[in-house]
Write a protein that holds these residues in place. Structure first.
Motif, mmCIF file in Angstrom:
data_model
loop_
_atom_site.group_PDB
_atom_site.id
_atom_site.type_symbol
_atom_site.label_atom_id
_atom_site.label_comp_id
_atom_site.label_asym_id
_atom_site.label_seq_id
_atom_site.Cartn_x
_atom_site.Cartn_y
_atom_site.Cartn_z
ATOM 1 N N LEU A 48 0.838 -1.198 0.000
ATOM 2 C CA LEU A 48 0.000 0.000 0.000
ATOM 3 C C LEU A 48 0.876 1.252 0.000
ATOM 4 N N ALA A 49 1.934 1.246 0.805
ATOM 5 C CA ALA A 49 2.828 2.406 0.870
ATOM 6 C C ALA A 49 3.457 2.694 -0.491
ATOM 7 N N ILE A 50 3.846 1.642 -1.216
ATOM 8 C CA ILE A 50 4.471 1.837 -2.527
ATOM 9 C C ILE A 50 3.485 2.452 -3.520
ATOM 10 N N THR A 51 2.206 2.076 -3.386
ATOM 11 C CA THR A 51 1.213 2.617 -4.315
ATOM 12 C C THR A 51 0.758 4.019 -3.924
ATOM 13 N N GLU A 52 0.864 4.380 -2.649
ATOM 14 C CA GLU A 52 0.354 5.666 -2.173
ATOM 15 C C GLU A 52 1.437 6.738 -2.060
ATOM 16 N N THR A 53 2.703 6.336 -2.083
ATOM 17 C CA THR A 53 3.790 7.300 -1.995
ATOM 18 C C THR A 53 4.926 6.803 -2.872
ATOM 19 N N THR A 54 6.051 7.472 -2.809
ATOM 20 C CA THR A 54 7.179 7.055 -3.624
ATOM 21 C C THR A 54 7.842 5.815 -3.036
ATOM 22 N N VAL A 55 8.510 5.058 -3.908
ATOM 23 C CA VAL A 55 9.262 3.893 -3.438
ATOM 24 C C VAL A 55 10.335 4.330 -2.453
ATOM 25 N N ALA A 56 10.940 5.503 -2.696
ATOM 26 C CA ALA A 56 12.004 6.002 -1.825
ATOM 27 C C ALA A 56 11.513 6.198 -0.400
ATOM 28 N N VAL A 116 17.831 6.669 -1.099
ATOM 29 C CA VAL A 116 16.410 6.951 -1.310
ATOM 30 C C VAL A 116 16.055 8.412 -1.127
ATOM 31 N N ARG A 117 16.755 9.123 -0.224
ATOM 32 C CA ARG A 117 16.551 10.551 -0.007
ATOM 33 C C ARG A 117 15.074 10.945 -0.091
ATOM 34 N N PRO A 118 14.283 10.637 0.938
ATOM 35 C CA PRO A 118 12.847 10.937 0.893
ATOM 36 C C PRO A 118 12.573 12.414 0.597
ATOM 37 N N SER A 119 11.569 12.654 -0.195
ATOM 38 C CA SER A 119 11.161 14.019 -0.518
ATOM 39 C C SER A 119 9.808 14.302 0.122
ATOM 40 N N GLY A 120 9.236 15.440 -0.168
ATOM 41 C CA GLY A 120 7.931 15.772 0.387
ATOM 42 C C GLY A 120 6.767 15.219 -0.414
ATOM 43 N N ASP A 121 7.058 14.462 -1.455
ATOM 44 C CA ASP A 121 6.003 13.945 -2.334
ATOM 45 C C ASP A 121 5.395 12.683 -1.727
ATOM 46 N N THR A 122 4.503 12.874 -0.779
ATOM 47 C CA THR A 122 3.900 11.729 -0.111
ATOM 48 C C THR A 122 2.482 12.076 0.292
ATOM 49 N N SER A 123 1.794 11.104 0.873
ATOM 50 C CA SER A 123 0.441 11.304 1.375
ATOM 51 C C SER A 123 0.378 10.752 2.784
#
Length: 290
Positions: free
Chosen positions: A83-91, A135-142
């Motif tokens: 679910l996390a992979i589909t709702e946010t970035t893989v990173a 992976v350097r997480p960005s702000g592109d998430t939900s």
């Protein structure tokens, strides 16, 4: 140094690299619920068939509660990770997920009585730093994606700690078969839907369920039997590193220099931790109360 832990560490590295390709399948057309259910059902069927052919198909008489809890945790872990992979970035999904092994490594000495060389923790720190560089997480998430990633990381940490004594006592094949069977029961409603609606995707489902779940789980839990949790955790950091390489090969996502430096740190941490973890394996002590 015993050869068995060294072989287990090498095989774990291969499994981690193979698991890095899973996001390629998850980003396909099969809904995440059906994908998680098909994975555990096919994985359980594979291992139960192997046990039947070996004449060892039986319900374990010890650690039953650990098998039940581990299977439930596994079902929640894989469902929440997909679910996390589909709702946010893989990173972001991978970065949050891999807080789980760090947590398990920190708690293992207290909960499982493991004695781990300091070099293993140095390797763990190097590997985790490398993951953040990759992976350097960005702000592109939900919010949903972030919560799912947190649940995925928490459940994998709990799974590693709950399951290790059972894997040591029962062996990788028997334990993995039992755990996957429980997970299959938990996800049964989605499995029936997957069988009905996703027939055209059986090739990738078979790869995911038989190879990357059934067979890979035997290797993983044999490694958990022979190596400290911290050592296994470091080797598993090869998964997000390899995910970057798989994405470069098949998704045309070329990593930058910082990502390549992170991959180098992960590999270095894995080599350092694996070499010292295998020397510490005879010092592992599991309290009788567990």
């Amino acid at each position: 140094m015993s050869r068995a832990p060294v072989a287990a560490a090498l095989l774990l590295a291969v499994v981690a690299i193979a698991w890095g390709a899973i996001p390629l399948i998850v980003r396909g057309d099969v809904p995440w619920q059906q994908l998680a259910a098909a994975r555990v059902w096919l994985g359980a069927a594979t291992l139960l068939t192997v046990l039947a052919l070996r004449g060892n198909l039986r319900v374990p008489t010890v650690h039953r509660w650990r098998i039940a809890v581990s299977g439930t945790l596994l079902a929640v872990h894989w469902a929440s990770f997909f679910l996390a992979i589909t709702e946010t970035t893989v990173a972001i999904a991978l970065a949050v997920l891999y807080l789980g092994p760090v947590t398990a490594s920190a708690l293992a000495p207290r909960l499982l009585g493991e004695r781990v060389c300091p070099q293993v923790y140095v390797g763990l720190a190097l590997a985790f730093g490398g993951v953040l560089m990759v992976v350097r997480p960005s702000g592109d998430t939900s919010a949903a994606g972030l919560v799912a990633a947190v649940v995925s990381g928490a459940t994998i940490a709990a799974l590693m700690l709950v399951a290790k004594p059972a894997a040591e006592a029962l062996g990788g094949l028997v334990f993995a078969a039992g755990k996957l069977t429980v997970a299959a029961v938990v996800l049964a409603p989605w499995a029936f839907v997957a069988a009905r609606d996703s027939a055209e995707h059986w090739p990738e489902l078979l790869v995911l369920g038989v190879l990357l779940t059934g067979i890979a789980n035997v290797v993983y839990w044999r490694g958990m039997k022979l190596l400290p949790v911290a050592g296994v955790s470091v080797l598993m950091y090869l998964e997000p590193a390899s995910a970057v390489v798989w994405a470069m090969l098949f998704l045309e996502e070329t990593p930058d220099l910082l990502a390549w430096a992170g991959i180098a740190l992960i590999v270095a941490g894995g080599v350092l931790a694996a070499g010292n973890a295998t020397r510490a394996e005879e010092e592992i002590v599991v309290p009788a109360a567990l």
